[in-house]
Design a protein around this motif. Structure first.
Motif, PDB file in Angstrom:
ATOM      1  N   ARG A 166       0.823  -1.209   0.000  1.00  0.00           N
ATOM      2  CA  ARG A 166       0.000   0.000   0.000  1.00  0.00           C
ATOM      3  C   ARG A 166       0.859   1.262   0.000  1.00  0.00           C
ATOM      4  NH1 ARG A 166      -3.699  -0.656   5.003  1.00  0.00           N
ATOM      5  NH2 ARG A 166      -4.539   1.345   4.287  1.00  0.00           N
ATOM      6  N   ARG A 167       1.988   1.198   0.696  1.00  0.00           N
ATOM      7  CA  ARG A 167       2.897   2.347   0.697  1.00  0.00           C
ATOM      8  C   ARG A 167       3.448   2.604  -0.697  1.00  0.00           C
ATOM      9  NH1 ARG A 167       8.581   1.103   2.765  1.00  0.00           N
ATOM     10  NH2 ARG A 167       8.534   0.336   0.624  1.00  0.00           N
ATOM     11  N   ASP A 168       3.891   1.500  -1.364  1.00  0.00           N
ATOM     12  CA  ASP A 168       4.446   1.651  -2.710  1.00  0.00           C
ATOM     13  C   ASP A 168       3.404   2.196  -3.677  1.00  0.00           C
ATOM     14  OD1 ASP A 168       6.813   0.696  -1.747  1.00  0.00           O
ATOM     15  OD2 ASP A 168       6.606  -1.321  -2.591  1.00  0.00           O
ATOM     16  N   GLN A 169       2.148   1.738  -3.533  1.00  0.00           N
ATOM     17  CA  GLN A 169       1.091   2.228  -4.415  1.00  0.00           C
ATOM     18  C   GLN A 169       0.796   3.697  -4.137  1.00  0.00           C
ATOM     19  OE1 GLN A 169      -0.460   0.546  -7.034  1.00  0.00           O
ATOM     20  NE2 GLN A 169      -1.057   2.660  -7.420  1.00  0.00           N
ATOM     21  N   ALA A 170       0.810   4.083  -2.867  1.00  0.00           N
ATOM     22  CA  ALA A 170       0.562   5.482  -2.518  1.00  0.00           C
ATOM     23  C   ALA A 170       1.659   6.393  -3.073  1.00  0.00           C
ATOM     24  CB  ALA A 170       0.474   5.636  -1.003  1.00  0.00           C
ATOM     25  N   LEU A 171       2.908   5.918  -3.032  1.00  0.00           N
ATOM     26  CA  LEU A 171       4.007   6.708  -3.582  1.00  0.00           C
ATOM     27  C   LEU A 171       3.902   6.801  -5.102  1.00  0.00           C
ATOM     28  CD1 LEU A 171       6.971   5.391  -1.394  1.00  0.00           C
ATOM     29  CD2 LEU A 171       5.939   7.673  -1.324  1.00  0.00           C
ATOM     30  N   ALA A 172       3.510   5.695  -5.749  1.00  0.00           N
ATOM     31  CA  ALA A 172       3.345   5.715  -7.203  1.00  0.00           C
ATOM     32  C   ALA A 172       2.225   6.675  -7.602  1.00  0.00           C
ATOM     33  CB  ALA A 172       3.047   4.303  -7.714  1.00  0.00           C
ATOM     34  N   ASP A 173       1.120   6.661  -6.838  1.00  0.00           N
ATOM     35  CA  ASP A 173       0.015   7.577  -7.122  1.00  0.00           C
ATOM     36  C   ASP A 173       0.452   9.029  -6.929  1.00  0.00           C
ATOM     37  OD1 ASP A 173      -1.590   5.407  -7.633  1.00  0.00           O
ATOM     38  OD2 ASP A 173      -2.564   5.423  -5.662  1.00  0.00           O
ATOM     39  N   LEU A 174       1.256   9.268  -5.905  1.00  0.00           N
ATOM     40  CA  LEU A 174       1.747  10.622  -5.644  1.00  0.00           C
ATOM     41  C   LEU A 174       2.625  11.108  -6.795  1.00  0.00           C
ATOM     42  CD1 LEU A 174       2.050  13.016  -3.688  1.00  0.00           C
ATOM     43  CD2 LEU A 174       3.984  11.792  -2.644  1.00  0.00           C
ATOM     44  N   ARG A 175       3.514  10.231  -7.284  1.00  0.00           N
ATOM     45  CA  ARG A 175       4.370  10.612  -8.416  1.00  0.00           C
ATOM     46  C   ARG A 175       3.532  10.904  -9.653  1.00  0.00           C
ATOM     47  NH1 ARG A 175       7.586   6.479  -6.297  1.00  0.00           N
ATOM     48  NH2 ARG A 175       6.842   4.992  -7.853  1.00  0.00           N
ATOM     49  N   ALA A 176       2.511  10.076  -9.898  1.00  0.00           N
ATOM     50  CA  ALA A 176       1.678  10.256 -11.095  1.00  0.00           C
ATOM     51  C   ALA A 176       0.892  11.562 -11.042  1.00  0.00           C
ATOM     52  CB  ALA A 176       0.727   9.065 -11.253  1.00  0.00           C
ATOM     53  N   ARG A 177       0.487  11.983  -9.829  1.00  0.00           N
ATOM     54  CA  ARG A 177      -0.254  13.246  -9.707  1.00  0.00           C
ATOM     55  C   ARG A 177       0.667  14.444  -9.892  1.00  0.00           C
ATOM     56  NH1 ARG A 177      -2.572  10.650  -5.212  1.00  0.00           N
ATOM     57  NH2 ARG A 177      -1.310  11.928  -3.790  1.00  0.00           N
ATOM     58  N   ARG A 178       1.905  14.318  -9.452  1.00  0.00           N
ATOM     59  CA  ARG A 178       2.820  15.460  -9.441  1.00  0.00           C
ATOM     60  C   ARG A 178       3.637  15.591 -10.722  1.00  0.00           C
ATOM     61  NH1 ARG A 178       4.024  17.683  -4.407  1.00  0.00           N
ATOM     62  NH2 ARG A 178       2.132  17.624  -3.135  1.00  0.00           N
ATOM     63  N   PHE A 179       3.880  14.477 -11.429  1.00  0.00           N
ATOM     64  CA  PHE A 179       4.813  14.496 -12.554  1.00  0.00           C
ATOM     65  C   PHE A 179       4.257  13.678 -13.718  1.00  0.00           C
ATOM     66  CE2 PHE A 179       7.228  14.726  -8.587  1.00  0.00           C
ATOM     67  CZ  PHE A 179       7.975  15.880  -8.784  1.00  0.00           C
ATOM     68  N   ASN A 180       4.474  14.182 -14.960  1.00  0.00           N
ATOM     69  CA  ASN A 180       4.079  13.388 -16.115  1.00  0.00           C
ATOM     70  C   ASN A 180       5.092  12.269 -16.337  1.00  0.00           C
ATOM     71  OD1 ASN A 180       6.284  14.364 -17.730  1.00  0.00           O
ATOM     72  ND2 ASN A 180       5.086  16.159 -18.312  1.00  0.00           N
ATOM     73  N   ALA A 181       4.851  11.425 -17.353  1.00  0.00           N
ATOM     74  CA  ALA A 181       5.680  10.230 -17.547  1.00  0.00           C
ATOM     75  C   ALA A 181       7.141  10.580 -17.792  1.00  0.00           C
ATOM     76  CB  ALA A 181       5.120   9.409 -18.718  1.00  0.00           C
ATOM     77  N   ARG A 182       7.388  11.589 -18.605  1.00  0.00           N
ATOM     78  CA  ARG A 182       8.774  11.982 -18.892  1.00  0.00           C
ATOM     79  C   ARG A 182       9.441  12.554 -17.643  1.00  0.00           C
ATOM     80  NH1 ARG A 182      11.307  13.074 -23.802  1.00  0.00           N
ATOM     81  NH2 ARG A 182       9.313  12.797 -24.868  1.00  0.00           N
ATOM     82  N   GLU A 183       8.690  13.346 -16.867  1.00  0.00           N
ATOM     83  CA  GLU A 183       9.254  13.934 -15.652  1.00  0.00           C
ATOM     84  C   GLU A 183       9.546  12.878 -14.600  1.00  0.00           C
ATOM     85  OE1 GLU A 183       7.215  18.389 -15.692  1.00  0.00           O
ATOM     86  OE2 GLU A 183       6.140  16.692 -14.805  1.00  0.00           O
ATOM     87  N   GLN A 184       8.755  11.800 -14.571  1.00  0.00           N
ATOM     88  CA  GLN A 184       9.011  10.745 -13.598  1.00  0.00           C
ATOM     89  C   GLN A 184      10.349  10.069 -13.854  1.00  0.00           C
ATOM     90  OE1 GLN A 184       5.676   8.092 -12.547  1.00  0.00           O
ATOM     91  NE2 GLN A 184       4.299   9.601 -13.477  1.00  0.00           N
ATOM     92  N   LEU A 185      10.737   9.961 -15.129  1.00  0.00           N
ATOM     93  CA  LEU A 185      12.062   9.416 -15.433  1.00  0.00           C
ATOM     94  C   LEU A 185      13.149  10.343 -14.902  1.00  0.00           C
ATOM     95  CD1 LEU A 185      11.508   8.197 -19.107  1.00  0.00           C
ATOM     96  CD2 LEU A 185      11.562   6.819 -17.028  1.00  0.00           C
TER      97      LEU A 185
END
Length: 299
Positions: free
Chosen positions: A271-290
């Motif tokens: 659940r922690r990993d999913q919450a962090l992934a959701d946070l990254r997706a809200r804050r950064f687009n796919a290119r920015e996540q890289l």
């Protein structure tokens, strides 16, 4: 294209956004929005313009205008970001061009949302690019894609070809060097110059470091850059400094929120990993996540 349109309509309905015509008509009654925290002290990027016939000019500058405001996602919700885009556009456009720009922004947002939910990894770099470009065409016309992404696509194609040459074990060192030189020569002049700038700026970087050690401020730094690489380049470097400061502010905000997620009691690892992934997706687009991974490795 039907799936893209359906997703776009879903986004608009969920947010309660007005249609582009209605939004443009509401121009006069909207109070100016204050800058998002990470954008305070920065200069708004991008601009909007029209062609000779009055139609909206769709180019990289318009995309930069969109992206500058979208960078505030997480500090603002998407509806507030759209209002900021609308106000920026209203200061530069009117009538049909304004309505066209707002409608294009809605489709651009829908594309970015779909991109963040689409797995591009797997297969070769060229295959990943093909999947991304096919996704664009579900939301944007071919002409709009060329205007918004043209230079980026040229450089991505150059990078893929360069990687193929570098990985070709059948080439001698001389053959590889010749092919790389020919590939470089085929780039448009502005991209070729952009690739040469880092080498040219090595001496500038050393001079900047010396100036900073002497306590030089922003004015002295600008004068140094203008003297060594010209005023236009000094302006671009100043803009890059602002963009880097904005990016670092977003990374710092994400880091703080990620620490709060990790400290939340009762969360198991999944659940922690999913919450962090959701946070990254809200804050950064796919290119920015890289790019984010270079600052903060995935947890």
């Amino acid at each position: 294209m039907a799936w893209g349109c359906a997703l776009l309509l879903g986004v608009l309905a969920w947010l309660g956004w007005p249609a582009a015509d209605d939004a443009a008509a509401q121009a006069g009654g909207t109070a100016p929005l204050a800058a998002a925290p990470s954008q305070r002290g920065t200069q708004a990027d991008g601009r909007a313009g029209v062609e000779a016939g009055g139609a909206l000019r769709v180019d990289a500058e318009l995309r930069r205008l969109f992206d500058y405001q979208l960078a505030a996602l997480g500090e603002r919700d998407l509806s507030a970001v759209r209002k900021a885009v609308q106000q920026a556009l209203q200061s530069q456009l009117s009538g049909a061009a304004l309505r066209q720009a707002l409608e294009l922004f809605d489709r651009y947002v829908a594309y970015r949302r779909a991109l963040s939910e689409t797995k591009l990894a797997g297969g070769s770099a060229a295959e990943g690019l093909q999947r991304m470009r096919a996704l664009r065409l579900q939301f944007l016309s071919a002409q709009e894609v060329t205007g918004l992404f043209g230079s980026e696509d040229v450089y991505d194609d150059f990078t893929v070809k360069r990687l193929r040459i570098m990985a070709d074990a059948g080439l001698s060192a001389a053959q590889r060097a010749a092919q790389l030189k020919a590939l470089e020569a085929g780039l448009p002049a502005e991209l070729r110059a952009a690739r040469q700038e880092p080498i040219k700026h090595l001496a500038l970087a050393e001079a900047e470091e010396a100036l900073k050690k002497q306590g030089g401020g922003e004015q002295e730094l600008y004068a140094l850059r203008a003297g060594m690489v010209g005023q236009a380049a000094a302006d671009r470097l100043s803009q890059l400094d602002r963009e880097q400061a904005q990016w670092q502010s977003r990374v710092d905000a994400y880091r703080r929120d990620a620490q709060r997620v990790q400290a939340t009691p009762g969360l198991d690892a999944a659940r922690r990993d999913q919450a962090l992934a959701d946070l990254r997706a809200r804050r950064f687009n796919a290119r920015e996540q890289l790019r984010l991974e270079a600052f903060i490795p995935p947890q």
